[in-house]
Scaffold this motif. Sequence first.
Motif, PDB file in Angstrom:
ATOM      1  N   ALA A   2       0.716  -1.188  -0.010  1.00 16.76           N
ATOM      2  CA  ALA A   2       0.074  -0.234   0.295  1.00 16.76           C
ATOM      3  C   ALA A   2       1.406   1.148   0.173  1.00 16.76           C
ATOM      4  O   ALA A   2       2.037   1.375   0.936  1.00 16.76           O
ATOM      5  CB  ALA A   2      -0.749   0.255   1.316  1.00 16.76           C
ATOM      6  N   PHE A   3       0.840   2.079  -1.526  1.00 21.62           N
ATOM      7  CA  PHE A   3       2.090   3.189  -1.230  1.00 21.62           C
ATOM      8  C   PHE A   3       1.270   4.420  -0.716  1.00 21.62           C
ATOM      9  O   PHE A   3       0.027   4.892  -0.774  1.00 21.62           O
ATOM     10  CB  PHE A   3       2.008   3.186  -2.951  1.00 21.62           C
ATOM     11  CG  PHE A   3       3.130   1.824  -3.128  1.00 21.62           C
ATOM     12  CD1 PHE A   3       2.653   1.148  -3.859  1.00 21.62           C
ATOM     13  CD2 PHE A   3       4.275   2.210  -3.527  1.00 21.62           C
ATOM     14  CE1 PHE A   3       3.406   0.289  -4.446  1.00 21.62           C
ATOM     15  CE2 PHE A   3       5.656   1.412  -3.366  1.00 21.62           C
ATOM     16  CZ  PHE A   3       4.421   0.278  -4.095  1.00 21.62           C
ATOM     17  N   VAL A   4       2.269   4.907  -0.231  1.00 21.18           N
ATOM     18  CA  VAL A   4       1.314   6.445   0.959  1.00 21.18           C
ATOM     19  C   VAL A   4       2.305   7.398  -0.487  1.00 21.18           C
ATOM     20  O   VAL A   4       2.381   8.122  -0.615  1.00 21.18           O
ATOM     21  CB  VAL A   4       2.614   6.404   2.001  1.00 21.18           C
ATOM     22  CG1 VAL A   4       2.866   7.954   2.300  1.00 21.18           C
ATOM     23  CG2 VAL A   4       1.639   5.584   3.008  1.00 21.18           C
ATOM     24  N   ASP A   5       4.260   7.242  -0.983  1.00 26.53           N
ATOM     25  CA  ASP A   5       4.438   7.660  -1.188  1.00 26.53           C
ATOM     26  C   ASP A   5       5.237   7.088  -2.684  1.00 26.53           C
ATOM     27  O   ASP A   5       5.806   6.548  -2.335  1.00 26.53           O
ATOM     28  CB  ASP A   5       5.757   8.396  -0.780  1.00 26.53           C
ATOM     29  CG  ASP A   5       6.984  10.272  -1.303  1.00 26.53           C
ATOM     30  OD1 ASP A   5       6.368   9.616  -2.972  1.00 26.53           O
ATOM     31  OD2 ASP A   5       6.452  10.965  -1.073  1.00 26.53           O
ATOM     32  N   TYR A   6       4.453   7.367  -3.563  1.00 20.37           N
ATOM     33  CA  TYR A   6       4.850   7.210  -4.858  1.00 20.37           C
ATOM     34  C   TYR A   6       5.616   7.505  -5.460  1.00 20.37           C
ATOM     35  O   TYR A   6       6.727   6.899  -6.304  1.00 20.37           O
ATOM     36  CB  TYR A   6       3.516   7.558  -5.910  1.00 20.37           C
ATOM     37  CG  TYR A   6       2.061   7.294  -5.428  1.00 20.37           C
ATOM     38  CD1 TYR A   6       1.431   8.833  -4.846  1.00 20.37           C
ATOM     39  CD2 TYR A   6       1.022   6.081  -5.586  1.00 20.37           C
ATOM     40  CE1 TYR A   6       0.621   7.538  -4.368  1.00 20.37           C
ATOM     41  CE2 TYR A   6      -0.765   5.744  -5.432  1.00 20.37           C
ATOM     42  CZ  TYR A   6      -0.389   7.159  -4.401  1.00 20.37           C
ATOM     43  OH  TYR A   6      -2.187   6.221  -4.195  1.00 20.37           O
ATOM     44  N   GLN A   7       6.462   8.544  -5.792  1.00 19.41           N
ATOM     45  CA  GLN A   7       7.595   8.722  -6.083  1.00 19.41           C
ATOM     46  C   GLN A   7       9.066   8.271  -5.590  1.00 19.41           C
ATOM     47  O   GLN A   7      10.370   7.731  -6.760  1.00 19.41           O
ATOM     48  CB  GLN A   7       7.232  10.561  -6.266  1.00 19.41           C
ATOM     49  CG  GLN A   7       9.182  11.012  -7.989  1.00 19.41           C
ATOM     50  CD  GLN A   7       9.100  11.892  -8.252  1.00 19.41           C
ATOM     51  OE1 GLN A   7       9.833  12.856  -7.675  1.00 19.41           O
ATOM     52  NE2 GLN A   7       7.570  12.824  -7.979  1.00 19.41           N
ATOM     53  N   ASN A   8       8.586   8.129  -4.700  1.00 19.57           N
ATOM     54  CA  ASN A   8       9.877   7.002  -3.742  1.00 19.57           C
ATOM     55  C   ASN A   8       9.781   6.043  -3.746  1.00 19.57           C
ATOM     56  O   ASN A   8      10.377   5.618  -2.827  1.00 19.57           O
ATOM     57  CB  ASN A   8      10.213   8.367  -2.811  1.00 19.57           C
ATOM     58  CG  ASN A   8      11.127   9.347  -3.410  1.00 19.57           C
ATOM     59  OD1 ASN A   8      12.205   9.151  -4.090  1.00 19.57           O
ATOM     60  ND2 ASN A   8      10.192  10.861  -3.237  1.00 19.57           N
ATOM     61  N   ARG A  50      13.305  11.264   6.348  1.00 25.36           N
ATOM     62  CA  ARG A  50      14.267  10.890   6.340  1.00 25.36           C
ATOM     63  C   ARG A  50      14.765  10.089   5.883  1.00 25.36           C
ATOM     64  O   ARG A  50      15.486   8.858   4.859  1.00 25.36           O
ATOM     65  CB  ARG A  50      15.435  11.648   6.672  1.00 25.36           C
ATOM     66  CG  ARG A  50      15.418  13.041   6.343  1.00 25.36           C
ATOM     67  CD  ARG A  50      16.147  14.353   7.449  1.00 25.36           C
ATOM     68  NE  ARG A  50      15.614  15.056   6.472  1.00 25.36           N
ATOM     69  CZ  ARG A  50      14.493  16.146   6.897  1.00 25.36           C
ATOM     70  NH1 ARG A  50      13.313  15.038   7.503  1.00 25.36           N
ATOM     71  NH2 ARG A  50      14.809  17.546   6.690  1.00 25.36           N
ATOM     72  N   TYR A  51      14.279   8.320   6.704  1.00 23.27           N
ATOM     73  CA  TYR A  51      14.130   7.102   6.609  1.00 23.27           C
ATOM     74  C   TYR A  51      13.324   7.005   6.145  1.00 23.27           C
ATOM     75  O   TYR A  51      14.689   5.276   4.829  1.00 23.27           O
ATOM     76  CB  TYR A  51      14.226   6.485   8.885  1.00 23.27           C
ATOM     77  CG  TYR A  51      14.412   5.156   8.131  1.00 23.27           C
ATOM     78  CD1 TYR A  51      13.593   4.315   7.703  1.00 23.27           C
ATOM     79  CD2 TYR A  51      16.049   4.464   8.040  1.00 23.27           C
ATOM     80  CE1 TYR A  51      14.355   2.716   8.450  1.00 23.27           C
ATOM     81  CE2 TYR A  51      16.638   3.529   8.536  1.00 23.27           C
ATOM     82  CZ  TYR A  51      16.388   2.000   7.943  1.00 23.27           C
ATOM     83  OH  TYR A  51      16.125   1.269   8.105  1.00 23.27           O
ATOM     84  N   THR A  52      12.695   7.377   5.072  1.00 18.06           N
ATOM     85  CA  THR A  52      11.974   6.029   4.189  1.00 18.06           C
ATOM     86  C   THR A  52      11.786   7.385   3.015  1.00 18.06           C
ATOM     87  O   THR A  52      11.180   6.858   2.021  1.00 18.06           O
ATOM     88  CB  THR A  52      10.226   6.528   4.555  1.00 18.06           C
ATOM     89  OG1 THR A  52      10.074   7.396   5.070  1.00 18.06           O
ATOM     90  CG2 THR A  52      10.281   5.932   5.996  1.00 18.06           C
ATOM     91  N   ALA A  53      12.317   8.219   2.873  1.00  8.68           N
ATOM     92  CA  ALA A  53      12.184   8.946   1.825  1.00  8.68           C
ATOM     93  C   ALA A  53      10.346   9.751   1.253  1.00  8.68           C
ATOM     94  O   ALA A  53      10.437  10.208   0.043  1.00  8.68           O
ATOM     95  CB  ALA A  53      12.801   8.687   0.103  1.00  8.68           C
ATOM     96  N   LEU A  54      10.300   9.419   2.165  1.00  7.70           N
ATOM     97  CA  LEU A  54       8.439  10.212   2.332  1.00  7.70           C
ATOM     98  C   LEU A  54       8.906  11.865   1.895  1.00  7.70           C
ATOM     99  O   LEU A  54       8.920  12.028   3.125  1.00  7.70           O
ATOM    100  CB  LEU A  54       7.940  10.437   3.446  1.00  7.70           C
ATOM    101  CG  LEU A  54       6.182  10.762   3.848  1.00  7.70           C
ATOM    102  CD1 LEU A  54       5.183   9.736   2.934  1.00  7.70           C
ATOM    103  CD2 LEU A  54       5.853  10.705   5.217  1.00  7.70           C
ATOM    104  N   ASN A  67       1.814  13.560   2.043  1.00  2.00           N
ATOM    105  CA  ASN A  67       3.006  14.048   3.996  1.00  2.00           C
ATOM    106  C   ASN A  67       1.553  13.887   4.568  1.00  2.00           C
ATOM    107  O   ASN A  67       2.255  13.375   5.372  1.00  2.00           O
ATOM    108  CB  ASN A  67       3.516  15.353   3.675  1.00  2.00           C
ATOM    109  CG  ASN A  67       4.366  15.551   2.754  1.00  2.00           C
ATOM    110  OD1 ASN A  67       5.063  14.019   2.409  1.00  2.00           O
ATOM    111  ND2 ASN A  67       5.192  16.607   2.795  1.00  2.00           N
ATOM    112  N   VAL A  68       0.434  14.220   4.188  1.00  2.00           N
ATOM    113  CA  VAL A  68      -0.934  14.141   4.719  1.00  2.00           C
ATOM    114  C   VAL A  68      -0.258  12.277   5.632  1.00  2.00           C
ATOM    115  O   VAL A  68      -0.951  12.428   7.321  1.00  2.00           O
ATOM    116  CB  VAL A  68      -1.783  14.493   5.195  1.00  2.00           C
ATOM    117  CG1 VAL A  68      -2.684  14.513   6.156  1.00  2.00           C
ATOM    118  CG2 VAL A  68      -1.378  16.400   4.620  1.00  2.00           C
ATOM    119  N   ASN A  69      -0.776  11.644   4.644  1.00  2.00           N
ATOM    120  CA  ASN A  69      -0.982   9.757   4.831  1.00  2.00           C
ATOM    121  C   ASN A  69      -0.437   9.417   5.894  1.00  2.00           C
ATOM    122  O   ASN A  69      -0.431   8.999   6.433  1.00  2.00           O
ATOM    123  CB  ASN A  69      -1.592   9.695   3.306  1.00  2.00           C
ATOM    124  CG  ASN A  69      -2.911   9.579   3.005  1.00  2.00           C
ATOM    125  OD1 ASN A  69      -3.981   9.876   3.832  1.00  2.00           O
ATOM    126  ND2 ASN A  69      -3.072   9.548   1.815  1.00  2.00           N
ATOM    127  N   GLY A  70       1.147  10.415   5.203  1.00  2.00           N
ATOM    128  CA  GLY A  70       2.053   9.847   6.019  1.00  2.00           C
ATOM    129  C   GLY A  70       2.408  10.301   7.424  1.00  2.00           C
ATOM    130  O   GLY A  70       2.826   9.791   8.239  1.00  2.00           O
TER     131      GLY A  70
END
Lengths: 1000, 213
Positions: free
Chosen positions: A517-523, A546-550, A561-564
């Motif tokens: 389930a993707f939160v940040d698609y570009q990374n 920074r750990y996930t690249a979100l 971002n907000v989902n993250g």
Amino acid sequence: MSGTRVSLAGTRIDTAQTIRFSFNGRDYTGHPGDTLASALLANGVRRMARSFKYGRPRGIIGAGAEEPNALVQLGTGALTVPNIKATQAELYDGLVANPTSGWPSLDFDLKSVLGRGSRFMPAGFYSKTFKWPRKLWPLYETVIRKFAGFGSAPTEADPERYDHLHHHVDVLVVGGGACGLLAALQAGQAGLKTLLLDEQNELGGWLLSDTTAQIDGRNSEAYIRAVRAALQDLPHVTVLTRTTAFGMYEQNLVQAVELVQDHLAPTQRNADMPRHRLHKIRAHHVVLATGAIERPLVFGNNDLPGVMTVSAGQTFLQRYGVLVGKAIVLCGTSDLVHDAAELLASAGAKVTVADVRHGAKARSNRYTVMAGYGIAEAHGRGEVSSVRLVPLHAERDEAAGPGTTLACDAVLSSGGLSPTVHLFCHDGGRPVWDESVAAFVVPRTGRKGVACVGAVTGTFELADALAQTTQAMQSVLTSLGKSATLVVPACPSPQRMAARPMFRLPDGKAEGAGAKAFVDYQNDVSAADIELAVRENYHSIEHVKRYTALGFGTDQGKLSNVNGFVITARALKRPVSEVGTTTYRPAYTPVSLGALAGTMREECFDPSRYTAIHASHMARQAALEPVGQWLRPWYFPKPGEDMHAAVNRECLAARNGVAVMDASTLGKIQIDGPDAREFLNRIYSNAWSQLAVGKCRYGLMLDENGMVMDDGVTACIEPDQFYMTTTTGGAARVLNWLERWHQTEWPELKVWMTSVTDHWSTVALVGPKARAVLAKLCPDIDLSPENFKFMDWRAGTVCGLPARVFRISFSGELSYELNVESGYGQALWEAVMEAGAEFDITPYGTETMHVLRAEKGFIIVGQDTDGSMSPLDLDMAWAVGMKKPFSFLGKRSLARSDTARAGRKQLVGLLPEDPHAVLIEGAQIMQSAVAQPDGNNRMLGHVTSSYYSAFLGRSIAMAVVAGGLERKDQTLHVHAHGKVTPVKVSGSVFVDVKGDRQNV
Amino acid sequence: MSKPTLQSPLHAFGLDAQAVAPSALNRVVFSELPHLGYIVLRGKTDDSAFMQGVASVLGQNVPVQPRQVLQTAEGAVLWLSPDEWLLVCPRSRRDAVLAALTAALKGLFAQVVDNSGGFTTLRLAGREHLALLRQLGPYDFESQAIGTLASTVMSKTSVTVVRTDAVGVLLVFRRSFADYLWRLIERTAKPYHPCIAAPTAVADPVFTPLLTA
């Protein structure tokens, strides 16, 4: 099945005209008004990219700046631009675009083979996997870099123009949607100088995607038209479209970039206009009407092509006439999903709405509703073909059963709206979580000088937003001295069912066990990655990012971002209001370097400063050297000479005959006043009380730490007037220093200081034959050695010009520095060259100047000093006047224990044992020839200046060495680039130790 | 030996050889006003002896309002700071004015500094000169009143912008930054189809008369 073009009232494209374009090597057609994204969707194209880490096929998700996937390489050759979002690229005839991912192709991507091992590649895997062995790091980097990145930078110079434009306005309105239009109208009609910006190609914002709004009895299109016409009639109102405000800075400075011609085919562009224009806007009041961006829901395989946001599906249909699918499943948390469902159904799609709210009902019988259901995961090969819907628990975010599968060719999700708070938060502040609207918002009352209106404050309903806007604008008007009373436009308030905020939809499994389930698609950041980061003990949201690249990508987390943040909060079991957001920084969207540069290109990038004599140097083929911003002659090579040959010849001429140098770049300050002498006593370390009119003295300037910061010769012109010189690079800094001390510490001292650096040109005439040359040019000064001594100055006439002649020397030779007004500088130089021709006068530059002064052990501040050398370190105790009645700057610090201790680095000379070995400046000096430092073999210092001396026929150097003054005649070793050179420590004066030559 | 020729800071660009009569095509027009005298004056406005001493030479008091420009008997006086003025005079009067000011202020707490070699002035006129100014610098040029000046920045250098009429402005700037500033202005002005003109073609009432005086 995928997108098709349909006929619909109120679209913004011109179907009467057809445009051709190509993507990924294939030709397509579209219409004026299309974006690349809408045209591709209309042509049934879905696969736009391959994801960053796993190589998964990706399609278009959004309709604007929030798009994370559809990055294209736009244009070719010198005009190519990487990573333009297809949703923001306006279509023009002949447009060429290519994907920026997928190797060897979009359809077959090698990385996706690796991506099948994705469970071994979660967030953080790079730093854990590629640790060993260390010597392979360069190889790892090369390989990973080949897989990473998106588009390519152009390889040819950019032929287009860019420029800047400054604005000063009463009111800047950022955003031309319903609220921005209203705010601009209210400000403009009140007589305020107003600037309205919108990032889209036309005004209207969300009204362009929702034609059903009713404002003062007008529908969306009519309202936009009426306000636009009204604004056009107001002479002090300016409207800019295609203009994105990307940063807000101190004191309400806003920077915006206007894409002036990107929407035109290159052959249609006007060469007199810029491609991009940077607007720098200073407004008394900024009004942020930046709206909100819808966030998608997070569920399994939510990255399949065909899965988009609800607002994107609605926008593609209403604005561009593109129906994104024939059988569409929508999933949403609020009534927003029903607005879209109605529109899509009436355009002919089969529409099913999975509404997470248990009481939800369809608004009409054109579509079906499954109330209390959510999407567990999407399915499909390369694009979405079905979804599994699960019933949801009424209160908890849990699946309440296995659910059902629905075939579909498009999935649209809506988790609610995220206000576009960025500009408000560019001051380092954070938005605040408002539980009632499940959003991070900025205050409805804004802050001093900044008003916030509409959806950016969490006021999502149109009627409320227009009312809140009017209230905010009333305050803006009042603070700008306008008394008009504003009226809220009439707007109906429909009944709304309460939203049920949800973020990560449950699939009945533990996080990470089901489909990704993707939160940040570009990374390629999944919900499981965020929970992993929290398990690994990264608890600050900044660390999770920074750990996930979100939020790292070119979309800067607009959808993610907000989902993250919420998923992080849930993993931490803390409220999201506490977890907060990451830092918002400019630029909101990418800005071309060209726009930032404007016309500051090539020779206009940085000032190059030239003396009045420069043309003479160029005519004599001088090689040039930058000294600060000045370009000075470095050496004057004769045909066939390299630098060393030229410098050797110039040095010999200076010591044996006569040579001439342009010294005009030195800083020059005229100092006047009854307290001028006292002022000099305080800012120089040496004494000035007794310097008589007609005399010069070398001055040493210390900073408050007692370290040498500048030096130069200062002359007494009148009893109360001095002429100070500084180093070339230090001129502005020294004047600021003098002003600072005078204005803040000694304002009672009656002294003036004014820069005359550019007024005077200085020609240094140097060598045993200098007097003979000067005598030919100067009829009215007695040049005899008894009457014009070393360190005297005289006023007189040189080649018919009023001049000051200073008998000072940086070379240790007989030397006269001739000063005339700069307008005559070149004339003086040429006259000197002519008069000196019979003596074979030799022009010389900075390199020879350096060699000559080094032969005499004269320091160059900034080369032999580095801000950590006191006068005693430099063996210049003679330049320190400890008996002056008032303290001088730096005096007190000379007594500090570290400044006064033994064993400090001290200035010495070095003579390499091999007289032809020229040491490298910066080389380290050690006791032994062994390069490894340890307790017995310390690094003692370094080489500061090093040259070959033609006069001595051998190499010389100056260096700073620990306890150097006690090491005379010791042998030390100089290490550089793996080579060792033995040297003998000597005094730092190599030529004419007694100083006779300058006194002749 | 022949008399040495005076070269202005923009000498290398050979501007006067490029002078033409401006046409409707030229939306901005440039003209260098070369070889003027520039004298820096320092003193305290609450020192009546200083004020009177200066007034005895210039025929009137130096301006005390910030950013004022005054036309006096001996040239234009520019207020640069509460204790600094720049006097711009005809070259032929420079020596006499320097001597007169020095004598009038002898023994007083003041400073008179010849800076004639250090500056030049460029006239910027034309119907779109204001738009060009807005592209060059951050100052609110639209609000600048006639009879005022603004010392501001253009990219990486400083410049004093003087407005003495509605037709254009005068840019006063340092010799060692003249090359950079001229190249920056030329590059930025390209879309306006600029031309170089003789000073009389775009004359202003305060600085231009100093050329022929």
